[in-house]
Design a protein around this motif. Structure first.
Motif, PDB file in Angstrom:
ATOM      1  N   ALA A  41       7.912  38.536  95.855  1.00 18.71           N
ATOM      2  CA  ALA A  41       7.635  39.131  94.531  1.00 18.71           C
ATOM      3  C   ALA A  41       8.800  40.010  94.107  1.00 18.71           C
ATOM      4  O   ALA A  41       9.662  40.346  94.920  1.00 18.71           O
ATOM      5  CB  ALA A  41       6.348  39.967  94.601  1.00 18.71           C
ATOM      6  N   GLU A  42       8.810  40.381  92.821  1.00 20.26           N
ATOM      7  CA  GLU A  42       9.801  41.358  92.354  1.00 20.26           C
ATOM      8  C   GLU A  42       9.404  42.727  92.899  1.00 20.26           C
ATOM      9  O   GLU A  42       8.220  43.061  92.910  1.00 20.26           O
ATOM     10  CB  GLU A  42       9.769  41.467  90.822  1.00 20.26           C
ATOM     11  CG  GLU A  42      10.213  40.237  90.073  1.00 20.26           C
ATOM     12  CD  GLU A  42       9.940  40.411  88.574  1.00 20.26           C
ATOM     13  OE1 GLU A  42      10.438  41.378  87.969  1.00 20.26           O
ATOM     14  OE2 GLU A  42       9.204  39.563  88.028  1.00 20.26           O
ATOM     15  N   CYS A  43      10.367  43.534  93.305  1.00 10.86           N
ATOM     16  CA  CYS A  43      10.063  44.900  93.742  1.00 10.86           C
ATOM     17  C   CYS A  43      10.711  45.901  92.790  1.00 10.86           C
ATOM     18  O   CYS A  43      11.880  45.760  92.441  1.00 10.86           O
ATOM     19  CB  CYS A  43      10.565  45.143  95.162  1.00 10.86           C
ATOM     20  SG  CYS A  43       9.590  44.288  96.404  1.00 10.86           S
ATOM     21  N   ALA A  44       9.926  46.896  92.368  1.00  6.84           N
ATOM     22  CA  ALA A  44      10.471  47.996  91.564  1.00  6.84           C
ATOM     23  C   ALA A  44      10.619  49.166  92.521  1.00  6.84           C
ATOM     24  O   ALA A  44       9.742  50.028  92.619  1.00  6.84           O
ATOM     25  CB  ALA A  44       9.532  48.332  90.420  1.00  6.84           C
ATOM     26  N   SER A  45      11.720  49.163  93.273  1.00  9.79           N
ATOM     27  CA  SER A  45      11.825  50.082  94.406  1.00  9.79           C
ATOM     28  C   SER A  45      12.038  51.522  93.958  1.00  9.79           C
ATOM     29  O   SER A  45      11.835  52.438  94.746  1.00  9.79           O
ATOM     30  CB  SER A  45      12.941  49.632  95.351  1.00  9.79           C
ATOM     31  OG  SER A  45      14.125  49.464  94.622  1.00  9.79           O
ATOM     32  N   ARG A  46      12.443  51.727  92.709  1.00  8.83           N
ATOM     33  CA  ARG A  46      12.717  53.113  92.291  1.00  8.83           C
ATOM     34  C   ARG A  46      11.586  53.751  91.489  1.00  8.83           C
ATOM     35  O   ARG A  46      11.664  54.920  91.130  1.00  8.83           O
ATOM     36  CB  ARG A  46      14.032  53.179  91.524  1.00  8.83           C
ATOM     37  CG  ARG A  46      15.235  53.198  92.489  1.00  8.83           C
ATOM     38  CD  ARG A  46      16.526  53.543  91.770  1.00  8.83           C
ATOM     39  NE  ARG A  46      16.847  52.548  90.773  1.00  8.83           N
ATOM     40  CZ  ARG A  46      17.506  51.410  91.023  1.00  8.83           C
ATOM     41  NH1 ARG A  46      17.903  51.143  92.251  1.00  8.83           N
ATOM     42  NH2 ARG A  46      17.780  50.563  90.061  1.00  8.83           N
TER      43      ARG A  46
END
Ligand code: AMP
Ligand code: GLY
Length: 421
Positions: A41-46
């Motif tokens: 999946a896409e990760c929004a790490s911030r």
């Protein structure tokens, strides 16, 4: 449907894995995610998932239709409230309803108000009164910090002296603000199991049972951890005992919460102690357990998304669970030293040879990517999870996967499921 999952553990990896199997999922973002989640999946790490305003802005920017909140901390911080106010459909309770996990005293008061069976208790805001209560009650006795303490705020004291020391520690600030108030409970004997119940504020639906292994050592010995493994279903929760738990504990709690104007929406993790066929409440959590979520998701698969969506949308009365006669088991691999000090950054090999299908999954709990390699980034690092027609088959598959993983800096218990096998 565009879906956002908040969290970064094995729980969230398994939630993402189940959601992706459902054709209704068009786009999936996980914030902050981990190395295993980034592979699917896409990760929004911030994204700061503790900041309600930031989560709402992100959900609006990315045209998110449905948010699933994994851990308790953002729930207790009111992230679900703010998302719902902004019109975003959200799976997870309000800040007020999350008190069922965030305050042990609150849960005890709810149990009192609805006559739910649980351990006898006293609650205290000063050390001297707490010490007197322990002296009068005797040991063994359980001392609990009222607030969220990352699973560390419960001391099972074998002696009065140990309980007195725990009270001093808590009021001395060992658990920060969580220990400013203390609940002292009768020690309950029996076997523990957990029941997972979806709620839409009014209706409830059981989605399975599990047992976990909290102690770090084989034979359930040694210090407590976040959980070294789990399996589902829990044989100790027979249909009769489950019905009693639903009728005597869960249903009255959900009705009492609604009556107080704080209806519970999301998953209620019902921790039970069972003795002589009678369940008593040990604790509520207001989210899936980790690693219990991994075994539940492995058994539920794609329907998990529909069930969570119906729970958020107030349609649980129109939904049911389709069960297979199956078992799932998860073995946690942790960094050497856990739950004490451990090193981060060691390379985990052999993962590319692991099967990933509806019977076998290595869920990542605490991993990162460095120079193209998967590295350990936490205490609990992998949740090696398998499904089978029997618990034995699930265990053999899971340990078969464990044996293919090359990670000398990590360890696991070899006896997950022993009570049921
Ligand atoms: P809790 O965070 O409240 O779940 O407590 C952590 C663990 O401590 C539970 O899973 C139980 O194993 C144990 N525990 C908590 N309360 C009691 C109790 N009153 N009697 C016996 N064991 C308890
Ligand atoms: N495995 C226990 C918990 O998630 O609280």
């Amino acid at each position: 449907m565009n879906i956002l999952i908040l969290g970064s553990g094995g729980r969230e990896h398994s939630l993402a894995w189940a959601a992706l199997q459902n054709p209704k999922c068009d786009r999936l973002i996980v914030a902050p995610g981990n190395a295993g989640i980034a592979a699917i999946a896409e990760c929004a790490s911030r994204l700061d998932i503790m900041n309600p305003g930031a989560v709402v802005t992100f959900a609006e920017q990315e045209a998110i239709d449905f948010v699933i909140i994994g851990p308790e901390a953002p729930l207790a911080a009111g992230v679900a409230d703010r998302l719902r106010e902004a019109g975003v459909l959200t799976f997870g309770p309000s800040k007020a309803a999350a008190q069922l996990e965030a305050s042990k005293r609150f849960t005890k008061e709810i149990c009192d108000a609805c006559n739910a069976p649980t351990a006898g208790y006293g609650h205290f805001t000063d050390a001297a009164a707490a010490q007197d209560y322990v002296t009068a009650q005797g040991a063994p006795i359980v001392v609990k910090a009222d607030g969220l303490a990352a699973g560390k705020g419960v001391i099972i004291a074998e002696t009065v002296e140990e309980a007195h020391a725990a009270i001093d520690d808590m009021f001395g600030g060992a658990f920060g603000g969580a220990g400013a108030e203390v609940v002292i409970e009768e020690f309950m004997e029996g076997e523990e199991a957990s029941l997972f119940v979806l709620c839409d504020g009014e209706n409830i639906l059981s989605i399975g049972s599990a047992q976990d292994h909290k102690r770090v050592g084989e034979g359930d010995t040694g210090p407590n951890t976040g959980g070294m493994g789990a399996y589902s279903p829990a044989p100790v929760l027979t249909p009769d005992i489950e019905a009693r738990a639903m009728d005597d504990i869960v249903r009255p709690t959900i009705a009492e919460m609604a009556r107080r104007g704080m209806p519970f929406q999301g998953v209620l993790y019902v921790g039970l102690m069972i003795q002589n066929g009678q369940p008593r409440l040990v604790e509520y959590n207001v989210r899936f357990g980790d690693p219990e979520c991994q075994v539940l998701m492995m058994r539920l698969g794609a329907q998990a998304l529909d069930l969570m969506h119906a729970s958020a949308d107030g349609r649980l009365d129109q939904t049911g669970v389709t069960w297979a006669e199956d078992h799932a088991l998860c073995v946690v691999m942790a960094a050497n030293g856990y739950p004490g000090d451990y090193a981060k950054g060691s390379v985990i090999g052999g993962l590319e040879d692991s099967p990933s299908d509806s019977f076998n999954m290595v869920f990542h709990a605490g991993t990162a990517t460095k120079d193209g390699k998967i590295t350990a980034a936490g205490g609990r690092v992998l949740g090696v999870t398998a499904r089978g027609a029997t618990l034995r088959e699930a265990a053999d598959r899971a340990y078969g996967m464990v044996d293919r993983i090359d990670w000398p800096e990590g360890f696991c218990r070899r006896d997950i499921g022993w009570r049921a096998l």
